[in-house]
Design a protein around this motif. Structure first.
Motif, PDB file in Angstrom:
ATOM      1  N   GLU A 160       2.123   1.688  -3.476  1.00 18.92           N
ATOM      2  CA  GLU A 160       1.040   2.168  -4.332  1.00 18.92           C
ATOM      3  C   GLU A 160       0.762   3.644  -4.067  1.00 18.92           C
ATOM      4  O   GLU A 160       0.554   4.421  -5.003  1.00 18.92           O
ATOM      5  CB  GLU A 160      -0.225   1.341  -4.119  1.00 18.92           C
ATOM      6  N   ASP A 161       0.766   4.046  -2.807  1.00 21.03           N
ATOM      7  CA  ASP A 161       0.580   5.462  -2.469  1.00 21.03           C
ATOM      8  C   ASP A 161       1.684   6.311  -3.096  1.00 21.03           C
ATOM      9  O   ASP A 161       1.417   7.392  -3.629  1.00 21.03           O
ATOM     10  CB  ASP A 161       0.572   5.676  -0.952  1.00 21.03           C
ATOM     11  N   ARG A 194       3.449   5.609  -5.804  1.00 21.31           N
ATOM     12  CA  ARG A 194       3.195   5.668  -7.248  1.00 21.31           C
ATOM     13  C   ARG A 194       2.070   6.653  -7.546  1.00 21.31           C
ATOM     14  O   ARG A 194       2.143   7.424  -8.504  1.00 21.31           O
ATOM     15  CB  ARG A 194       2.833   4.286  -7.790  1.00 21.31           C
ATOM     16  N   TRP A 195       1.054   6.632  -6.745  1.00 21.87           N
ATOM     17  CA  TRP A 195      -0.112   7.497  -6.953  1.00 21.87           C
ATOM     18  C   TRP A 195       0.274   8.974  -6.865  1.00 21.87           C
ATOM     19  O   TRP A 195      -0.185   9.803  -7.617  1.00 21.87           O
ATOM     20  CB  TRP A 195      -1.196   7.140  -5.939  1.00 21.87           C
ATOM     21  N   THR A 196       1.113   9.291  -5.875  1.00 20.21           N
ATOM     22  CA  THR A 196       1.490  10.692  -5.650  1.00 20.21           C
ATOM     23  C   THR A 196       2.734  11.097  -6.442  1.00 20.21           C
ATOM     24  O   THR A 196       3.149  12.250  -6.386  1.00 20.21           O
ATOM     25  CB  THR A 196       1.731  10.963  -4.159  1.00 20.21           C
ATOM     26  N   GLY A 197       3.360  10.130  -7.140  1.00 17.37           N
ATOM     27  CA  GLY A 197       4.543  10.421  -7.936  1.00 17.37           C
ATOM     28  C   GLY A 197       5.824  10.461  -7.137  1.00 17.37           C
ATOM     29  O   GLY A 197       6.848  10.892  -7.625  1.00 17.37           O
ATOM     30  N   TRP A 219       0.825  -1.207   0.000  1.00 13.55           N
ATOM     31  CA  TRP A 219       0.000   0.000   0.000  1.00 13.55           C
ATOM     32  C   TRP A 219       0.860   1.258   0.000  1.00 13.55           C
ATOM     33  O   TRP A 219       0.537   2.237  -0.668  1.00 13.55           O
ATOM     34  CB  TRP A 219      -0.962  -0.003   1.166  1.00 13.55           C
ATOM     35  N   ASP A 220       1.967   1.237   0.760  1.00 15.47           N
ATOM     36  CA  ASP A 220       2.871   2.391   0.768  1.00 15.47           C
ATOM     37  C   ASP A 220       3.470   2.615  -0.621  1.00 15.47           C
ATOM     38  O   ASP A 220       3.580   3.753  -1.081  1.00 15.47           O
ATOM     39  CB  ASP A 220       3.990   2.205   1.801  1.00 15.47           C
TER      40      ASP A 220
END
Length: 71
Positions: free
Chosen positions: A62-63, A65-68, A59-60
């Motif tokens: 993925e977070d 990646r999501w925020t760049g 999850w960290d």
């Protein structure tokens, strides 16, 4: 309690107690705020903290990646 002391039965549920650091069953389970589960096997309950750590890392990532962000 050692895992060999627990017998898996049909519908048996196992929990990882965060307070006692052990597997517990419906017969001797601590309150909900102190446990993870239920799990279908003793082995699943014993590996609960490992699974939590793996999921948190996923999850960290993925977070990030999501925020760049780069980790």
């Amino acid at each position: 309690m050692h895992s060999d002391d627990m017998r898996s039965g049909v519908g048996a549920r196992y929990y990882w107690c965060l307070f006692h650091n052990r597997v517990e069953t419906d017969d001797n389970v601590c309150p909900g705020h102190r446990r993870l589960g239920p799990y279908p096997t003793v082995a699943d309950a014993q590996s609960a903290l490992t699974k939590v750590a793996e999921r948190n890392a996923e999850w960290d990532a993925e977070d990030a990646r999501w925020t760049g962000e780069q980790s």
